[in-house]
Design a protein around this motif. Structure first.
Motif, PDB file in Angstrom:
ATOM      1  N   ILE A 173       0.836  -1.334   0.058  1.00 31.21           N
ATOM      2  CA  ILE A 173       0.113  -0.107  -0.067  1.00 31.21           C
ATOM      3  C   ILE A 173       0.765   1.237   0.092  1.00 31.21           C
ATOM      4  N   VAL A 174       0.686   2.066  -1.036  1.00 33.76           N
ATOM      5  CA  VAL A 174       1.511   3.183  -1.204  1.00 33.76           C
ATOM      6  C   VAL A 174       0.797   4.542  -0.912  1.00 33.76           C
ATOM      7  N   ALA A 175       1.494   5.408  -0.236  1.00 36.70           N
ATOM      8  CA  ALA A 175       0.843   6.490  -0.002  1.00 36.70           C
ATOM      9  C   ALA A 175       1.852   7.984   0.390  1.00 36.70           C
ATOM     10  N   ASP A 176       1.662   9.029   0.399  1.00 38.19           N
ATOM     11  CA  ASP A 176       2.526   9.978   0.866  1.00 38.19           C
ATOM     12  C   ASP A 176       2.670   9.821   2.310  1.00 38.19           C
ATOM     13  N   GLY A 177       3.732  10.590   2.941  1.00 36.48           N
ATOM     14  CA  GLY A 177       4.022  10.281   4.171  1.00 36.48           C
ATOM     15  C   GLY A 177       2.834  10.645   5.165  1.00 36.48           C
ATOM     16  N   PHE A 178       2.110  11.778   4.794  1.00 36.89           N
ATOM     17  CA  PHE A 178       1.072  12.638   5.853  1.00 36.89           C
ATOM     18  C   PHE A 178      -0.116  11.292   5.799  1.00 36.89           C
ATOM     19  N   THR A 179      -0.510  11.008   4.776  1.00 37.61           N
ATOM     20  CA  THR A 179      -1.793  10.080   4.697  1.00 37.61           C
ATOM     21  C   THR A 179      -1.274   8.752   5.261  1.00 37.61           C
ATOM     22  N   GLY A 180      -0.057   8.154   4.798  1.00 34.19           N
ATOM     23  CA  GLY A 180       0.397   6.981   5.543  1.00 34.19           C
ATOM     24  C   GLY A 180       0.441   7.011   6.978  1.00 34.19           C
ATOM     25  N   ASN A 181       0.997   8.231   7.634  1.00 34.84           N
ATOM     26  CA  ASN A 181       1.052   8.123   8.935  1.00 34.84           C
ATOM     27  C   ASN A 181      -0.285   8.178   9.783  1.00 34.84           C
ATOM     28  N   VAL A 182      -1.221   9.028   9.279  1.00 36.67           N
ATOM     29  CA  VAL A 182      -2.788   9.016   9.822  1.00 36.67           C
ATOM     30  C   VAL A 182      -3.139   7.678   9.586  1.00 36.67           C
ATOM     31  N   ALA A 183      -2.997   7.037   8.791  1.00 31.13           N
ATOM     32  CA  ALA A 183      -3.617   5.561   8.481  1.00 31.13           C
ATOM     33  C   ALA A 183      -3.130   4.574   9.628  1.00 31.13           C
ATOM     34  N   LEU A 184      -1.791   4.714   9.734  1.00 32.56           N
ATOM     35  CA  LEU A 184      -1.013   3.727  10.604  1.00 32.56           C
ATOM     36  C   LEU A 184      -1.636   4.234  12.038  1.00 32.56           C
ATOM     37  N   LYS A 185      -1.530   5.653  12.234  1.00 32.59           N
ATOM     38  CA  LYS A 185      -1.870   5.645  13.751  1.00 32.59           C
ATOM     39  C   LYS A 185      -3.528   5.385  13.999  1.00 32.59           C
ATOM     40  N   THR A 186      -4.455   5.447  12.807  1.00 37.16           N
ATOM     41  CA  THR A 186      -5.721   5.182  13.186  1.00 37.16           C
ATOM     42  C   THR A 186      -5.801   3.609  13.165  1.00 37.16           C
ATOM     43  N   ALA A 187      -5.210   2.739  12.537  1.00 40.20           N
ATOM     44  CA  ALA A 187      -5.195   1.402  12.494  1.00 40.20           C
ATOM     45  C   ALA A 187      -4.591   0.963  13.934  1.00 40.20           C
ATOM     46  N   GLU A 188      -3.395   1.418  14.558  1.00 37.24           N
ATOM     47  CA  GLU A 188      -3.185   1.071  15.867  1.00 37.24           C
ATOM     48  C   GLU A 188      -4.124   1.457  16.883  1.00 37.24           C
ATOM     49  N   GLY A 189      -4.560   2.660  16.784  1.00 38.71           N
ATOM     50  CA  GLY A 189      -5.693   3.015  17.730  1.00 38.71           C
ATOM     51  C   GLY A 189      -6.894   2.050  17.706  1.00 38.71           C
ATOM     52  N   THR A 190      -7.194   1.858  16.569  1.00 38.29           N
ATOM     53  CA  THR A 190      -8.448   0.827  16.592  1.00 38.29           C
ATOM     54  C   THR A 190      -8.099  -0.379  17.030  1.00 38.29           C
ATOM     55  N   ALA A 191      -7.110  -0.920  16.894  1.00 41.00           N
ATOM     56  CA  ALA A 191      -6.566  -2.268  17.213  1.00 41.00           C
ATOM     57  C   ALA A 191      -6.716  -2.255  18.846  1.00 41.00           C
ATOM     58  N   ASN A 192      -6.083  -1.333  19.362  1.00 43.69           N
ATOM     59  CA  ASN A 192      -5.899  -1.064  20.921  1.00 43.69           C
ATOM     60  C   ASN A 192      -7.443  -0.902  21.331  1.00 43.69           C
ATOM     61  N   PHE A 193      -8.271  -0.289  20.613  1.00 48.48           N
ATOM     62  CA  PHE A 193      -9.494  -0.159  21.186  1.00 48.48           C
ATOM     63  C   PHE A 193     -10.507  -1.397  21.218  1.00 48.48           C
ATOM     64  N   ILE A 194     -10.184  -2.064  20.209  1.00 44.93           N
ATOM     65  CA  ILE A 194     -10.963  -3.499  20.132  1.00 44.93           C
ATOM     66  C   ILE A 194     -10.495  -4.346  21.137  1.00 44.93           C
ATOM     67  N   THR A 195      -9.112  -4.652  21.259  1.00 45.98           N
ATOM     68  CA  THR A 195      -8.526  -5.450  22.291  1.00 45.98           C
ATOM     69  C   THR A 195      -9.032  -4.883  23.783  1.00 45.98           C
ATOM     70  N   ASP A 196      -8.951  -3.698  24.079  1.00 45.23           N
ATOM     71  CA  ASP A 196      -9.314  -3.324  25.170  1.00 45.23           C
ATOM     72  C   ASP A 196     -10.839  -3.537  25.503  1.00 45.23           C
ATOM     73  N   GLU A 197     -11.689  -3.266  24.824  1.00 45.23           N
ATOM     74  CA  GLU A 197     -13.125  -3.377  24.748  1.00 45.23           C
ATOM     75  C   GLU A 197     -13.540  -4.846  24.973  1.00 45.23           C
ATOM     76  N   LEU A 198     -12.721  -5.543  24.281  1.00 44.59           N
ATOM     77  CA  LEU A 198     -13.102  -7.264  24.276  1.00 44.59           C
ATOM     78  C   LEU A 198     -12.737  -7.556  25.427  1.00 44.59           C
ATOM     79  N   LYS A 199     -11.628  -7.254  26.138  1.00 42.72           N
ATOM     80  CA  LYS A 199     -10.873  -7.561  27.369  1.00 42.72           C
ATOM     81  C   LYS A 199     -12.002  -7.221  28.525  1.00 42.72           C
ATOM     82  N   ASP A 200     -12.436  -5.947  28.525  1.00 44.86           N
ATOM     83  CA  ASP A 200     -13.490  -5.513  29.379  1.00 44.86           C
ATOM     84  C   ASP A 200     -14.963  -6.022  29.539  1.00 44.86           C
ATOM     85  N   ALA A 201     -15.164  -6.671  28.090  1.00 44.65           N
ATOM     86  CA  ALA A 201     -16.422  -7.388  28.000  1.00 44.65           C
ATOM     87  C   ALA A 201     -16.325  -8.747  28.486  1.00 44.65           C
ATOM     88  N   LEU A 202     -15.214  -9.235  28.315  1.00 48.36           N
ATOM     89  CA  LEU A 202     -14.996 -10.622  28.981  1.00 48.36           C
ATOM     90  C   LEU A 202     -14.631 -10.882  30.323  1.00 48.36           C
TER      91      LEU A 202
END
Length: 338
Positions: A228-257
């Motif tokens: 996946i190819v992007a300029d540095g601005f777009t790529g960095n935003v996408a990376l941080k968004t993906a990392e944040g989403t992954a952390n949110f999902i795992t934290d919410e799942l942990k709390d729910a269980l």
């Protein structure tokens, strides 16, 4: 026996260093005996961390008390001189005393010091940061992740060649499938640079990868493309968004269980699947951004990772060297230019 891969390691960069760096080396060495580590940093602290956990035949320490701080500006870090652990580690690659360099230190400083020491690959204008992301079918290479905020069509084409070369170095049995990250999948979507890059990549076929057009942010993990190819601005935003989403999902799942009796019972019954799910989203297992475009490979480990994450950056480093990444980029960029 195959030739030993020599990895230059900045032992003083990032949080909790050199402890996590040395623990990462020890952990990596347990499963990879084909590497020799040149370790740069405070010898007293490094030896204390090492103890007797690593054969003396596997490493050499290069003592320096000077280091790049996380708070240093890139220019300030460069002005500290040539005796910081980061500079010396990069210089060892420049002098062909090591095959690759790894640091968990200041990202901006690493980019600047690397560019001051290491020349660019011919016909490539800008270096770019790349990293691995999980997808439904395996792994993807994403480039650029922040080294270049603004990019030309030539830069994006170079990133395409470098990213696909990295993918083939890491996964030689798989076909590289490239897409440009955009706000839509249709040809008329996006700015002029993206649309013109699309036309050039779509017109000039390349045997080293298959161009699949545009990809939107919500398709990054579906596995239909793996570069996946992007300029540095777009790529960095996408990376941080993906990392944040992954952390949110795992934290919410942990709390729910863990909140209710039913949740706890469900977590016990599905323990194997939950562990597999958690491992899939564990950012430590994808740690190690690669600075591409220079004549020698440079790997940036996340400053906040632990020894498992640092060990993974060493694993990526050995695979990059084994896959002859730099030679692949040189060859592929020459073929495209011609």
């Amino acid at each position: 026996m195959s030739k030993l891969i020599t990895i230059a390691v900045d032992a003083m960069g990032g949080d909790n260093s050199p402890n996590k760096v040395i623990d990462g080396i020890i952990h990596h060495n347990k499963v990879n005996k084909n590497c020799f580590y040149k370790i740069f940093g405070d010898e007293t602290k490094i030896k204390k961390c090492l103890g007797s956990n690593l054969s003396e035949e596997s490493y050499e320490i290069f003592h320096t008390m000077e280091k790049v701080e996380g708070t240093d500006s890139p220019l300030g870090a460069a002005k500290k001189g040539k005796n910081t652990s980061m500079w010396l580690a990069i210089e060892s690659v420049k002098n062909k005393q090591a095959d690759i360099v790894v640091s968990a230190g200041n990202t901006g400083a690493l980019l600047v010091i690397a560019k001051l020491n290491l020349s660019m690959i011919e016909n490539i204008d800008k270096p770019a940061l790349s990293a691995l992301w999980p997808n439904k079918k395996g792994m993807s290479v994403v480039i650029d992740l922040g080294a270049n905020i603004e990019c030309s069509e030539k830069n994006l084409i170079d990133f395409t060649i470098m990213g696909s070369s990295l993918f083939k170095s890491l996964f030689p049995e798989e076909k590289a499938k490239v897409s440009l990250l955009n706000i839509g999948s249709e040809e008329m979507k996006g700015n002029e640079i993206l649309k013109n890059t699309y036309q050039k990549l779509n017109t000039k076929k390349n045997p080293n990868y298959e161009f699949k057009g545009f990809i939107e942010g919500n398709q990054l993990m579906n596995g239909e493309v793996n570069v996946i190819v992007a300029d540095g601005f777009t790529g960095n935003v996408a990376l941080k968004t993906a990392e944040g989403t992954a952390n949110f999902i795992t934290d919410e799942l942990k709390d729910a269980l863990s909140d209710t009796v039913i949740g706890k019972l469900s977590s016990i019954l599905n323990m194997v699947r939950l562990k597999k799910f958690k491992k899939r989203l564990d950012p430590r297992l994808y740690n190690g951004a690669i600075l591409l475009g220079l004549n020698s490979p440079v790997v940036k480990s996340h400053g906040g990772t632990d020894y498992i994450g640092f060990s993974n950056s060493l694993r990526v480093s050995s695979k990059i060297v084994e896959g002859n990444l730099i030679d692949k980029i040189r060859s592929n960029i020459t073929k495209y230019e011609n």
